[in-house]
Design an enzyme around this catalytic site. Structure first.
Site, mmCIF file in Angstrom:
data_model
loop_
_atom_site.group_PDB
_atom_site.id
_atom_site.type_symbol
_atom_site.label_atom_id
_atom_site.label_comp_id
_atom_site.label_asym_id
_atom_site.label_seq_id
_atom_site.Cartn_x
_atom_site.Cartn_y
_atom_site.Cartn_z
ATOM 1 N N SER A 22 -0.625 -0.699 6.322
ATOM 2 C CA SER A 22 -0.618 0.529 7.106
ATOM 3 C C SER A 22 0.281 1.650 6.602
ATOM 4 O O SER A 22 -0.024 2.817 6.837
ATOM 5 C CB SER A 22 -0.249 0.197 8.555
ATOM 6 O OG SER A 22 1.018 -0.410 8.595
ATOM 7 N N ASN A 26 -0.712 7.222 8.016
ATOM 8 C CA ASN A 26 -1.662 8.303 8.321
ATOM 9 C C ASN A 26 -2.930 7.760 8.994
ATOM 10 O O ASN A 26 -3.387 8.295 10.010
ATOM 11 C CB ASN A 26 -2.042 9.045 7.037
ATOM 12 C CG ASN A 26 -0.857 9.766 6.423
ATOM 13 O OD1 ASN A 26 0.060 10.169 7.136
ATOM 14 N ND2 ASN A 26 -0.850 9.921 5.116
ATOM 15 N N LYS A 27 -3.492 6.708 8.438
ATOM 16 C CA LYS A 27 -4.711 6.118 9.023
ATOM 17 C C LYS A 27 -4.379 5.433 10.354
ATOM 18 O O LYS A 27 -5.190 5.444 11.284
ATOM 19 C CB LYS A 27 -5.347 5.142 8.042
ATOM 20 C CG LYS A 27 -5.801 5.784 6.733
ATOM 21 C CD LYS A 27 -6.440 4.766 5.820
ATOM 22 C CE LYS A 27 -6.799 5.385 4.478
ATOM 23 N NZ LYS A 27 -5.579 5.743 3.690
ATOM 24 N N ASP A 72 3.387 -9.873 6.057
ATOM 25 C CA ASP A 72 2.342 -9.910 5.038
ATOM 26 C C ASP A 72 1.035 -10.237 5.760
ATOM 27 O O ASP A 72 0.926 -11.282 6.411
ATOM 28 C CB ASP A 72 2.682 -10.987 3.999
ATOM 29 C CG ASP A 72 1.672 -11.051 2.861
ATOM 30 O OD1 ASP A 72 0.557 -10.501 2.996
ATOM 31 O OD2 ASP A 72 1.998 -11.663 1.821
ATOM 32 N N CYS A 145 -8.462 4.476 -2.829
ATOM 33 C CA CYS A 145 -8.438 5.796 -3.454
ATOM 34 C C CYS A 145 -8.594 5.618 -4.963
ATOM 35 O O CYS A 145 -7.909 6.246 -5.768
ATOM 36 C CB CYS A 145 -7.165 6.568 -3.100
ATOM 37 S SG CYS A 145 -5.635 5.692 -3.475
#
Length: 268
Positions: A22, A26-27, A72, A145
């Protein structure tokens, strides 16, 4: 563009959601907003420094439905009662970052580290498979990305091959023109790609949806009993047999004229 991955998850307020990787958040914050600051978003991050940054961003924006979890993701058990309400999972793992415009301008997409890319792809497949193992998960979104197919279509293809009995791809953002590479596998056009030519960073998105299996009700034969007329047996005693078709049982009731008027004897 990256927040499109959360918009593709199909969530609403009553769901429990895991953002598996996370930080910086932002998400995570976009998920919280989509849920109207209700429900629960478990924001999982294993790195200490990144976790503190995540906590700061969550507090700054007042996301009351976000629960930061320092862990994790691979060590979180799908059967843990804490996550029993989780129906949606976002997996946006570490990647090469080859789609970032600054990175692509410097390297011109040419300086690809094959060894590192393979290591990242192996980790991505492991994380995605773990997400698909949560028993109540109905939708899992995978995003990077990266512009490398090894981290995108190839990851989705290999994971789908081992989970096709329970999971399938759904076509997301159908109005978006740039799709996944069908030369890697047949359903890749269900995925979304972005590129600098689209005035965005390079990005990839895939959405897994659990298949709904039809419930087949077992055919149950009605319980039927057939009574047989009393018959003379053993010197004046009477025997009556009762057959249960459903349970395939037989019992005899013996009526004596002496001390014990009734006696049940099982013959199986």
């Amino acid at each position: 563009v990256s927040t499109q991955s959360t918009g593709s998850s199909g969530i609403n307020a009553e769901y429990g959601v895991i953002d598996a990787c996370s930080a910086p958040g932002n998400k995570t914050l976009h998920l919280a907003a989509l849920m109207g600051n209700t429900g629960t978003v478990y924001a999982v991050e294993r790195d200490g420094k990144r976790f503190k940054k995540l906590q700061g961003n969550v507090a700054k924006h007042g996301a009351g439905n976000v629960r930061p979890v320092r862990a994790d993701f691979l060590k979180i058990s799908p059967s843990d009662p804490q996550y029993a309400n989780v129906t949606h999972i976002l997996v946006d793992p570490s990647c090469s970052g080859s789609g970032m415009v600054t990175e692509s301008l410097v390297n011109n997409f040419q300086c690809k580290n094959e060894k590192k890319t393979k290591q990242l792809a192996d980790l991505q497949k492991t994380l995605l498979r773990h997400a698909l193992s949560f028993p109540r998960a109905a939708r899992v979104v995978y995003s990077t990305c990266s512009v490398y197919s090894e981290e995108n279509e190839s990851v989705v293809k290999e994971v789908l091959e081992t989970h096709s009995e329970d999971w399938e791809l759904v076509k997301v953002l159908p109005e978006w023109g740039r799709r996944g590479d069908n030369s890697v596998f047949a359903r890749a056009d269900s995925c979304v790609r972005c590129a600098p030519q689209d005035q965005t960073n390079g990005f990839f998105l895939a959405c897994f949806v659990r298949k709904v299996k039809p419930k087949v009700k077992p055919t149950v034969k009605p319980k039927v009993k057939v009574k047989v007329k009393d018959r003379e047996f053993m010197g004046g005693a009477k025997i009556q047999s009762v057959f249960s078709v459903r349970h395939l049982t037989m019992r005899y009731r013996v009526k004596h004229h002496y001390k014990y008027p009734y006696k049940f004897v099982r013959l199986y």
